[in-house]
Design a protein around this motif. Structure first.
Motif, PDB file in Angstrom:
ATOM      1  N   UNK A  62      -4.649   0.447  -2.753  1.00  0.00           N
ATOM      2  CA  UNK A  62      -3.207   0.582  -2.498  1.00  0.00           C
ATOM      3  C   UNK A  62      -2.478  -0.714  -2.815  1.00  0.00           C
ATOM      4  N   UNK A  63      -3.071  -1.834  -2.428  1.00  0.00           N
ATOM      5  CA  UNK A  63      -2.465  -3.137  -2.700  1.00  0.00           C
ATOM      6  C   UNK A  63      -2.387  -3.401  -4.196  1.00  0.00           C
ATOM      7  N   UNK A  64      -3.497  -3.167  -4.894  1.00  0.00           N
ATOM      8  CA  UNK A  64      -3.527  -3.418  -6.333  1.00  0.00           C
ATOM      9  C   UNK A  64      -2.540  -2.524  -7.067  1.00  0.00           C
ATOM     10  N   UNK A  65      -2.464  -1.240  -6.649  1.00  0.00           N
ATOM     11  CA  UNK A  65      -1.547  -0.307  -7.303  1.00  0.00           C
ATOM     12  C   UNK A  65      -0.096  -0.731  -7.102  1.00  0.00           C
ATOM     13  N   UNK A  66       0.248  -1.155  -5.878  1.00  0.00           N
ATOM     14  CA  UNK A  66       1.626  -1.553  -5.582  1.00  0.00           C
ATOM     15  C   UNK A  66       2.015  -2.823  -6.325  1.00  0.00           C
ATOM     16  N   UNK A  67       1.143  -3.821  -6.299  1.00  0.00           N
ATOM     17  CA  UNK A  67       1.460  -5.088  -6.960  1.00  0.00           C
ATOM     18  C   UNK A  67       1.537  -4.909  -8.471  1.00  0.00           C
ATOM     19  N   UNK A  68       0.668  -4.063  -9.005  1.00  0.00           N
ATOM     20  CA  UNK A  68       0.712  -3.795 -10.442  1.00  0.00           C
ATOM     21  C   UNK A  68       2.016  -3.082 -10.808  1.00  0.00           C
TER      22      UNK A  68
ATOM     23  N   UNK B 154       2.080 -12.283   2.185  1.00  0.00           N
ATOM     24  CA  UNK B 154       2.275 -13.721   2.021  1.00  0.00           C
ATOM     25  C   UNK B 154       2.307 -14.035   0.528  1.00  0.00           C
ATOM     26  N   UNK B 155       3.046 -15.100   0.167  1.00  0.00           N
ATOM     27  CA  UNK B 155       3.137 -15.490  -1.237  1.00  0.00           C
ATOM     28  C   UNK B 155       4.322 -14.906  -1.956  1.00  0.00           C
ATOM     29  N   UNK B 156       5.132 -14.102  -1.255  1.00  0.00           N
ATOM     30  CA  UNK B 156       6.338 -13.531  -1.849  1.00  0.00           C
ATOM     31  C   UNK B 156       7.300 -13.178  -0.722  1.00  0.00           C
TER      32      UNK B 156
ATOM     33  N   UNK C  10       4.719  -5.602 -10.884  1.00  0.00           N
ATOM     34  CA  UNK C  10       4.512  -6.712 -11.799  1.00  0.00           C
ATOM     35  C   UNK C  10       4.232  -8.023 -11.089  1.00  0.00           C
ATOM     36  N   UNK C  11       3.717  -7.934  -9.869  1.00  0.00           N
ATOM     37  CA  UNK C  11       3.396  -9.126  -9.086  1.00  0.00           C
ATOM     38  C   UNK C  11       1.965  -9.586  -9.371  1.00  0.00           C
ATOM     39  N   UNK C  12       1.749 -10.880  -9.256  1.00  0.00           N
ATOM     40  CA  UNK C  12       0.433 -11.475  -9.492  1.00  0.00           C
ATOM     41  C   UNK C  12      -0.396 -11.359  -8.214  1.00  0.00           C
ATOM     42  N   UNK C  13      -1.464 -10.573  -8.275  1.00  0.00           N
ATOM     43  CA  UNK C  13      -2.309 -10.389  -7.096  1.00  0.00           C
ATOM     44  C   UNK C  13      -3.052 -11.660  -6.706  1.00  0.00           C
TER      45      UNK C  13
END
Length: 263
Positions: free
Chosen positions: A128-134, A56-58, A137-140
C-alpha cells in the motif's frame, strides 16, 4: 423362524437410525465457521490511541471526512459450533456460514493463524505504501510511512491504506480532501503496482460500513454483486480496479463531474 413385521412396525424401526443421525448432528461439533460484520476504523484517524498512518520526510495536510477500513469477525478455528447455532446464523442476514477450511487452513492453530494474518497485513502495508508513493511520484527512500491498525490482520485494508496516504500527502491534488468531507468506506487488497484485488466477506463489510455511517463504499469490481446484496439504497457503491481509478472516482464524485461508475 422370523415373524412378519407390520408396515407400521417397519416404519418405526427405520425411523430409529434417522432420529439417531439428527440427534448426533444436533450435538456433534461441525466443521463450519460463522462470520459477522466487524469494527471499522478511520485510517485518517487513530487506532489504539496512535495515528493509523504516520508519515515522515514529507509535509502532511489536515484532512476532513473519513476513510474507513472495514472488517469481519469470524469464530475461531478452535470454536465448537453445533447444528442449532449454525441454523440460526444461516437464516440471519448479518451472519454468514462458511466451511471452516475456507476461513482457516486445515490443521492451523489459533496462534499460527494470527501470525499468518499479521504477516499478510505487513505485506499489505508495504504494498500500500509503495503503491501510494509511486502514484504521487514520491521517493520511497526519503518518505517513510508507518501503518498500524491495532490487532486487525489480513490484506484487505490495502486499498484504504493507500488512499489514506494519498489524502494525507496530496488530498485531491487541488487543495481539497479526497473524501469531500464524507464518510467513505471500502475494502480491497492492493499490490505495489496499485492493482486492487478481491477480498471476500464483502456483503458483511458493507453492513459494517453502513452501521458506522459510511455513505460511499469502494468495492473491488469483481465483488459488486456481493456488495449489492446487502447495501442499502442510500449507499453509493463504486467499483474499483486500481488505486489511480479510485482516486479519480472519488475526486469526480465529490465534484459531481465525470462519469463515476457504480455497481
Amino acid at each position: 423362524m422370523f415373524n412378519r413385521l407390520s408396515r407400521h412396525t417397519r416404519l418405526a424401526l427405520c425411523a430409529v437410525p434417522f432420529v439417531g443421525l439428527v440427534a448426533t448432528a444436533a450435538f456433534a461439533p461441525l466443521p463450519f465457521a460463522v462470520a459477522q460484520p466487524g469494527p471499522t476504523t478511520n485510517v485518517l484517524g487513530e487506532a489504539g490511541g496512535k495515528p493509523v498512518i504516520e508519515v515522515s520526510g514529507a509535509p502532511t495536510r489536515d484532512t476532513g471526512g473519513q476513510l474507513r477500513a472495514v472488517t469481519i469477525l469470524a469464530t475461531g478455528p478452535d470454536a465448537t459450533l453445533h447444528l442449532g447455532g449454525l441454523l440460526d446464523a444461516w437464516f440471519r442476514d448479518d451472519r454468514a456460514v462458511m466451511p471452516k477450511d475456507s476461513v482457516y487452513p486445515q490443521g492451523d492453530t489459533t496462534k499460527e493463524i494470527e501470525q499468518h494474518n499479521q504477516q499478510e497485513m505487513k505485506g499489505s502495508q508495504d504494498a500500500a505504501t509503495e503503491a501510494a508513493l509511486d502514484y504521487l511520484g514520491e521517493d520511497s527512500g526519503k518518505v517513510k510511512v508507518s501503518l498500524q491498525l491495532g490487532d486487525v490482520g489480513g490484506p484487505s485494508a490495502g486499498l484504504l491504506f493507500s488512499l489514506g496516504i494519498v489524502d494525507l500527502l496530496d488530498g485531491d491534488g487541488a487543495g481539497g480532501d479526497l473524501t469531500g468531507g464524507k464518510s467513505i468506506a471500502g475494502t480491497g487488497t492492493i499490490d505495489d503496482g496499485g492493482r486492487v484485488g478481491a477480498v471476500g466477506g464483502v456483503s458483511l463489510k458493507v453492513q459494517a460500513a453502513h452501521r458506522d455511517g459510511a455513505t460511499v463504499f469502494l468495492v473491488p469490481k469483481a465483488e459488486c454483486r456481493d456488495a449489492k446484496a446487502s447495501a442499502p439504497k442510500s449507499m453509493r457503491l463504486i467499483p474499483v480496479t486500481t488505486l489511480k481509478g479510485a482516486v479519480t472516482d472519488l475526486t469526480d464524485f465529490k465534484k459531481g463531474s465525470g462519469s463515476v461508475p457504480k455497481c
